[in-house]
Write a protein that holds these residues in place. Structure first.
Motif, short mmCIF file in Angstrom:
data_model
loop_
_atom_site.label_atom_id
_atom_site.label_comp_id
_atom_site.label_asym_id
_atom_site.label_seq_id
_atom_site.Cartn_x
_atom_site.Cartn_y
_atom_site.Cartn_z
N TRP A 11 1.39 13.92 0.37
CA TRP A 11 0.90 13.05 1.43
C TRP A 11 1.50 13.47 2.77
O TRP A 11 2.68 13.79 2.85
N SER A 12 0.67 13.48 3.82
CA SER A 12 1.14 13.90 5.14
C SER A 12 0.58 12.97 6.21
O SER A 12 -0.28 12.14 5.95
N GLU A 13 1.08 13.16 7.43
CA GLU A 13 0.61 12.36 8.59
C GLU A 13 -0.91 12.40 8.70
O GLU A 13 -1.54 11.41 9.04
N SER A 14 -1.49 13.56 8.41
CA SER A 14 -2.94 13.73 8.57
C SER A 14 -3.75 12.90 7.58
O SER A 14 -4.98 12.83 7.71
N ALA A 38 -2.49 -3.05 10.29
CA ALA A 38 -1.02 -3.11 10.23
C ALA A 38 -0.53 -2.84 8.80
O ALA A 38 0.44 -2.10 8.60
N GLN A 39 -1.19 -3.43 7.82
CA GLN A 39 -0.80 -3.19 6.42
C GLN A 39 -1.02 -1.73 6.03
O GLN A 39 -0.21 -1.14 5.31
N LEU A 40 -2.12 -1.14 6.52
CA LEU A 40 -2.39 0.27 6.24
C LEU A 40 -1.31 1.18 6.81
O LEU A 40 -0.90 2.14 6.16
N LEU A 41 -0.87 0.89 8.03
CA LEU A 41 0.17 1.71 8.65
C LEU A 41 1.48 1.62 7.87
O LEU A 41 2.18 2.63 7.71
N HIS A 44 0.91 3.70 4.71
CA HIS A 44 0.95 5.12 5.06
C HIS A 44 2.40 5.59 5.20
O HIS A 44 2.77 6.65 4.67
N GLN A 45 3.23 4.81 5.87
CA GLN A 45 4.63 5.16 6.05
C GLN A 45 5.35 5.22 4.69
O GLN A 45 6.12 6.14 4.43
N ARG A 46 5.05 4.25 3.83
CA ARG A 46 5.64 4.24 2.48
C ARG A 46 5.23 5.50 1.72
O ARG A 46 6.06 6.13 1.04
N LEU A 48 4.40 8.38 3.00
CA LEU A 48 5.10 9.52 3.61
C LEU A 48 6.54 9.64 3.13
O LEU A 48 7.05 10.75 2.97
N GLU A 49 7.18 8.52 2.88
CA GLU A 49 8.61 8.50 2.54
C GLU A 49 8.91 8.60 1.05
O GLU A 49 10.03 8.94 0.68
N ILE A 50 7.95 8.31 0.19
CA ILE A 50 8.23 8.16 -1.24
C ILE A 50 8.85 9.42 -1.86
O ILE A 50 9.81 9.34 -2.62
N GLY A 51 8.33 10.60 -1.54
CA GLY A 51 8.85 11.82 -2.13
C GLY A 51 10.30 12.10 -1.73
O GLY A 51 11.12 12.49 -2.54
N GLY A 52 10.62 11.87 -0.47
CA GLY A 52 11.97 12.09 0.02
C GLY A 52 12.99 11.15 -0.57
O GLY A 52 14.18 11.48 -0.62
N LYS A 53 12.55 9.99 -0.99
CA LYS A 53 13.46 9.02 -1.61
C LYS A 53 13.69 9.31 -3.08
O LYS A 53 14.53 8.68 -3.71
N GLY A 54 12.90 10.23 -3.65
CA GLY A 54 13.04 10.53 -5.08
C GLY A 54 12.52 9.42 -5.97
O GLY A 54 12.92 9.30 -7.13
N SER A 55 11.61 8.59 -5.43
CA SER A 55 11.12 7.44 -6.20
C SER A 55 9.66 7.59 -6.58
O SER A 55 9.00 6.61 -6.92
N GLY A 56 9.15 8.81 -6.54
CA GLY A 56 7.77 9.06 -6.91
C GLY A 56 7.14 10.08 -6.00
O GLY A 56 7.84 10.76 -5.22
N ARG A 57 5.84 10.18 -6.07
CA ARG A 57 5.08 11.14 -5.26
C ARG A 57 3.72 10.54 -4.94
O ARG A 57 3.11 9.90 -5.78
#
Length: 169
Positions: A11-14, A38-41, A44-46, A48-57
């Motif tokens: 998942w990416s910004e695009s 607002a919920q979509l944004l 989207h942020q979640r 973007l962050e999930i892989g870096g947190k090691g909590s999924g992909r």
């Protein structure tokens, strides 16, 4: 039926535009309805962050050979009946449904989850009113554990099937 070739791209910004397409009423009918911008944004942020947190992909689904973005798929850490599991979910845009794309993407996502060697099981919780997603689970050898009440999105309870697949630890 021939399974289409897909690739999963992190998942990416695009992918915000893809998320907006997935948020269409016909796509969200089995998931409690469309979300606000607002919920979509936040979602989207979640993603973007999930892989870096090691909590999924989270991934976008790319249909080959034309490199068309046709949906999303992901898996994430969850707790179900006191057990740590991966939960997974997917969405394929209406124009591309019925071609086996979800099946191919779920196979790829399972292979990726297996490589992480983190959880014993991966579960999917499609609505009992979503025959296509339930068929994907059945086709790929998930075990139907039971029907259950599942809260998604928060505050919305829906009747789902609990499908479970063992992962290689």
């Amino acid at each position: 039926m021939k399974i289409p070739h897909v690739k999963l791209v992190p998942w990416s910004e695009s992918n915000l535009d893809l998320l907006r397409k997935i948020n269409a009423p016909e796509m969200m009918e089995h998931l409690g309805g469309s979300e606000t911008e607002a919920q979509l944004l936040i979602r989207h942020q979640r993603y973007l962050e999930i892989g870096g947190k090691g909590s999924g992909r989270m991934y976008s689904i790319i249909l080959l050979p034309d490199n068309e973005t046709v949906g999303s798929i992901g898996y994430w850490d969850s707790k179900w009946e006191e057990e740590s599991i991966y939960e997974m979910g997917w969405s394929v845009l209406p124009t591309y449904q019925g071609r086996g794309i979800a099946t191919a993407a779920v196979l790829e996502a399972i292979a990726n989850a297996n490589m992480e060697k983190k959880h014993k099981y991966i579960h999917a919780f499609p609505s009992i009113h979503n025959p296509a997603s339930n068929a994907v689970c059945q086709k790929l050898g998930f075990q139907l554990i039971s029907d259950c009440e599942f809260e998604y999105p928060p505050g919305n309870f829906m009747q789902c099937n609990d499908w479970r697949l063992g992962l290689d630890l």
